[in-house]
Design an enzyme around this catalytic site. Structure first.
Site, PDB file in Angstrom:
ATOM      1  N   TYR A  32     -55.427 -21.749 -22.027  1.00 45.30           N
ATOM      2  CA  TYR A  32     -55.723 -22.425 -22.628  1.00 45.30           C
ATOM      3  C   TYR A  32     -54.076 -23.565 -22.310  1.00 45.30           C
ATOM      4  CZ  TYR A  32     -53.184 -21.994 -26.841  1.00 45.30           C
ATOM      5  OH  TYR A  32     -52.277 -21.861 -27.527  1.00 45.30           O
ATOM      6  N   ARG A  51     -47.398 -24.906 -16.267  1.00 47.27           N
ATOM      7  CA  ARG A  51     -47.887 -24.601 -17.409  1.00 47.27           C
ATOM      8  C   ARG A  51     -49.027 -23.852 -17.370  1.00 47.27           C
ATOM      9  NH1 ARG A  51     -45.909 -25.248 -23.927  1.00 47.27           N
ATOM     10  NH2 ARG A  51     -48.066 -25.905 -23.756  1.00 47.27           N
ATOM     11  N   ARG A  99     -71.403  -8.595 -18.650  1.00 48.53           N
ATOM     12  CA  ARG A  99     -70.121  -8.627 -19.178  1.00 48.53           C
ATOM     13  C   ARG A  99     -69.536  -6.155 -18.808  1.00 48.53           C
ATOM     14  NH1 ARG A  99     -68.125  -5.090 -22.850  1.00 48.53           N
ATOM     15  NH2 ARG A  99     -66.542  -5.997 -24.503  1.00 48.53           N
ATOM     16  N   HIS A 101     -65.900  -5.462 -17.590  1.00 46.80           N
ATOM     17  CA  HIS A 101     -64.120  -5.345 -17.538  1.00 46.80           C
ATOM     18  C   HIS A 101     -63.388  -6.106 -15.860  1.00 46.80           C
ATOM     19  CE1 HIS A 101     -64.726  -3.706 -21.143  1.00 46.80           C
ATOM     20  NE2 HIS A 101     -63.148  -3.601 -21.428  1.00 46.80           N
ATOM     21  N   LYS A 145     -50.311 -18.899 -21.872  1.00 54.52           N
ATOM     22  CA  LYS A 145     -50.388 -19.254 -22.644  1.00 54.52           C
ATOM     23  C   LYS A 145     -52.406 -18.921 -23.307  1.00 54.52           C
ATOM     24  CE  LYS A 145     -50.819 -24.017 -24.958  1.00 54.52           C
ATOM     25  NZ  LYS A 145     -50.150 -23.136 -26.375  1.00 54.52           N
ATOM     26  N   GLU A 177     -40.725 -16.862 -32.600  1.00 55.52           N
ATOM     27  CA  GLU A 177     -41.411 -18.254 -31.991  1.00 55.52           C
ATOM     28  C   GLU A 177     -41.842 -18.058 -33.671  1.00 55.52           C
ATOM     29  OE1 GLU A 177     -43.927 -19.209 -29.466  1.00 55.52           O
ATOM     30  OE2 GLU A 177     -44.200 -17.457 -28.899  1.00 55.52           O
ATOM     31  N   LEU A 201     -44.389 -18.578 -25.957  1.00 56.78           N
ATOM     32  CA  LEU A 201     -44.100 -19.333 -24.657  1.00 56.78           C
ATOM     33  C   LEU A 201     -43.478 -20.097 -24.954  1.00 56.78           C
ATOM     34  CD1 LEU A 201     -47.682 -20.278 -23.633  1.00 56.78           C
ATOM     35  CD2 LEU A 201     -47.018 -22.029 -25.307  1.00 56.78           C
TER      36      LEU A 201
END
Ligand code: PDD
Length: 275
Positions: A32, A51, A99, A101, A145, A177, A201
């Site tokens: 995201y 990014r 579903r 993996h 992210k 952070e 990040l």
């Protein structure tokens, strides 16, 4: 009006549109970005999209659109919402598939929201916020992210329940952070922040602040620092897309001085970047 986008169209933000078999929903398998819009213009847009591409590459995810197409959707979204101070949230997942993996062969899926930006309380921006130290329990690739934010959510919740604005994370004795921000400290006139390793990040706001510090000839160093260095600093602040440059007034029991020449300068200079 707050609006959203899912797949290939704009939707009502309150509509339930995510399919049960969405991998973002089932595995947190995606990435995201959060982008701030000031006065109708997305701030540091290219940096955020770069990014996003890097995060996608890191998890072997192919983006569902080109960057140019993404920019067009952003522009369309900004036209549809009447807000000029907007927080854009972009999420890209590995798509919709039964579903299992292993990576599916389906296309990745884009979702976005365009919401009125959260504005930091004036009092907090002036007086600073309190933070609390906490063990960094996240995985090793925090430069991505990723949608997997459970440790961040738990840390932020614990900090808030104890009356703090942010949790500052500590790994092997060193500060990494915040749960949703980067951290800077000032000691004897030099500005320090944690190096941009895989443990944090690489904040867009962080990079903008470093650039400003260089421009203003503020001595600056990327350096790993420990808990006692942090607690003995002269000034400290956190940075993120939503809080910009936000002074820290107290770190657990340690009260910092209200005299913050470098933080105050950077705070104003940062605002000048978009005013
Ligand atoms: N969070 N570190 C972490 C763990 C973050 O989640 C964020 C941002 C930052 C600051 O990055 P930037 O300056 O690029 O916003 C650092 C966003 C705002 C969020 O998750 O809402």
């Amino acid at each position: 009006m707050e609006i959203a986008f899912y797949g290939d169209k704009f939707v009502d933000i309150n509509e339930k549109v995510i399919p049960i078999q969405e991998r973002g929903h089932q595995f947190g398998d995606g990435i995201y970005e959060v982008i701030r819009v000031y006065n109708g213009t997305p701030f540091l847009l290219n940096e955020h999209l770069e990014r996003l591409e890097n995060s996608a590459k890191a998890i072997m995810l192919q983006l569902p659109t080109t960057i140019e197409e993404l920019k067009q959707i952003i522009n369309e979204g900004l036209q549809k919402t009447e807000f000029t101070e907007v927080e854009i949230y972009i999420q890209i997942t590995r798509g919709i598939a039964p579903r299992a993996h292993l990576f599916p062969t389906v296309s990745s899926e884009l979702s976005m929201t365009f919401k009125n930006a959260r504005i930091v309380d004036k009092d907090k921006r002036e007086k600073g916020v309190t933070v609390t130290l906490m063990e960094d329990e996240r995985w090793k690739n925090c430069y991505i992210k990723s949608l997997n934010l459970l440790p961040n959510v738990l840390a932020k919740q614990k900090a808030a329940s104890e009356g703090h604005e942010e949790a500052i994370l500590v790994r092997d004795g060193f500060i990494t952070e915040g749960s949703s921000s980067n951290i800077f400290v000032v000691k004897e006139g030099t500005l320090y922040t944690t190096p941009a390793s895989i443990q944090i990040l690489h904040g867009i706001t962080r990079a903008a602040v470093i650039k400003l510090a260089n421009k203003m000839n503020i001595p600056f160093e990327e350096m790993k620092f420990d808990v006692s260095f942090l607690k003995q600093c002269d000034e400290a602040f956190i940075t993120s897309t939503s809080v910009e440059v936000l002074p820290i007034s107290k770190i657990d029991e340690v009260e910092l001085s209200a005299d913050r020449p470098i933080v105050d300068t950077l705070k104003v200079e940062f605002q000048n970047l978009y005013l």
